[in-house]
Write an enzyme that holds these catalytic residues in place. Structure first.
Site, PDB file in Angstrom:
ATOM      1  N   SER A  94       0.842  -1.201   0.000  1.00  9.02           N
ATOM      2  CA  SER A  94       0.000   0.000   0.000  1.00  9.02           C
ATOM      3  C   SER A  94       0.877   1.252   0.000  1.00  9.02           C
ATOM      4  O   SER A  94       1.601   1.501  -0.963  1.00  9.02           O
ATOM      5  CB  SER A  94      -0.958  -0.031   1.190  1.00  9.02           C
ATOM      6  OG  SER A  94      -1.924   0.997   1.110  1.00  9.02           O
ATOM      7  N   HIS A 203      -8.662   1.093  -0.075  1.00  4.97           N
ATOM      8  CA  HIS A 203      -8.617   0.108  -1.160  1.00  4.97           C
ATOM      9  C   HIS A 203     -10.014  -0.422  -1.491  1.00  4.97           C
ATOM     10  O   HIS A 203     -10.220  -1.624  -1.648  1.00  4.97           O
ATOM     11  CB  HIS A 203      -7.643  -1.026  -0.815  1.00  4.97           C
ATOM     12  CG  HIS A 203      -6.249  -0.547  -0.602  1.00  4.97           C
ATOM     13  ND1 HIS A 203      -5.475  -0.037  -1.609  1.00  4.97           N
ATOM     14  CD2 HIS A 203      -5.507  -0.449   0.540  1.00  4.97           C
ATOM     15  CE1 HIS A 203      -4.306   0.348  -1.110  1.00  4.97           C
ATOM     16  NE2 HIS A 203      -4.318   0.117   0.176  1.00  4.97           N
TER      17      HIS A 203
END
Length: 309
Positions: A94, A203
């Site tokens: 990430s 996400h």
């Protein structure tokens, strides 16, 4: 003698803690805090030394702090020569993808820091506009988790797979009600649910406004035309052309992090025989050991890391 092929991996948000910079402040690479501060307008030294833990839960501060420690750890590892092998690829979880891009030569530290600052603020704003949360399902196969998510969504729940971290570790993202429903039904697929203390449904489609804001910044950022391969979160594939990253990094905000696939790409197709985690904590080290137990793994989470890796 042939040097061992190494892959570098960098952790993401959630690994931050108060005073996380203290162990690095006497190292020569601590001067990078000045570089990042100038690029972002944040007092990074203060952030890493004096910011309370509850304030570090704020998405934008958490991301900048983890990025900064990752950059310092990498710079120190390079300076001291502890990476006793040939670095052939990078990846980051990430937020850690931006540290990986800097380490791979795709971005300067200044450019990566500016993008991290924009990303953190955009994600914080998107989460304020549309509240959401995340949770982990442990012990269930991915197929079973995906089927549970499909069934919940068919009943109108707003829930998505956010991170495929390792076998038996899948993170979900969505509304608080949907994450509660998934937790309640987790035992039906043999899973245990763990709630996460996060500031939004990352996400997932909830981050679409952040992706739009970040996309503009990415499209106006200079990436190196060619660089060391970085395995992307969105597809688990290696990418070595700077022109690909504005699209990949924009998609990352609303797409699942394919971490398990990324690790298998590093250790399989790319041939990394050792993976080294650089930055705060050892979260990725634990995941890697679950994904590919035969792979040698090490951590650089302090200046006292072993003399060679």
């Amino acid at each position: 003698m042939k040097r061992i092929p190494i892959g570098l991996v960098f952790p993401g948000q959630g690994t931050q803690k108060a005073g996380m910079g203290e162990i690095w402040r006497e190292s020569p690479s601590w001067k990078l805090t000045e570089t990042i501060s100038e690029a972002t307008g944040e007092d990074v030294s203060r952030l890493l030394l004096h910011t309370p833990a509850e304030q570090l839960l704020r998405t934008d501060l958490a991301q900048l702090s983890v990025f900064s420690v990752g950059v310092i750890a990498h710079a120190e590892a390079v300076r001291t020569g502890v990476l006793d092998g040939a670095v052939i690829a990078c990846a980051g979880h990430s937020l850690g993808e931006y540290t990986a891009l800097a380490a791979a030569g795709a971005l300067t530290v200044e450019a990566a820091a500016r993008l991290v600052a924009v990303r953190g603020r955009a994600m914080r704003d998107a989460a304020r506009a549309r509240a959401g949360t995340m949770g982990v399902l442990v012990a269930a196969p991915l197929n079973d988790v995906e089927e549970l998510v499909r069934l919940l969504r068919s009943d109108g729940a707003e829930i998505w797979v956010a991170n495929v971290n390792a076998p038996g570790q899948t993170v979900l993202s969505g509304s608080a009600e949907a994450i509660e429903l998934a937790a309640d039904q987790a035992p039906s697929i043999g899973a245990k649910a763990i709630r996460l203390q996060v500031g939004g449904a990352f996400h997932s489609p909830y981050m679409a406004p952040a992706a739009e804001a970040l996309g503009h910044a990415l499209n106006t950022t200079v990436f190196a035309p060619a660089h060391l391969p970085v395995v992307a979160n969105v597809d688990g594939e290696p990418h070595a052309a700077g022109s690909e990253w504005p699209g990949l990094a924009t998609r990352q905000l609303t797409s699942p992090v394919q971490w398990e696939k990324s690790v298998r790409t590093l250790t399989g197709r790319l041939g990394c025989r050792r993976l080294v985690e650089l930055g705060p904590g050892r979260t990725l080290t634990g995941m890697i050991r679950r994904i590919t137990p035969e792979t040698e793994v090490a951590s650089v989470d302090s200046p006292d890391a072993p003399g060679s890796m």
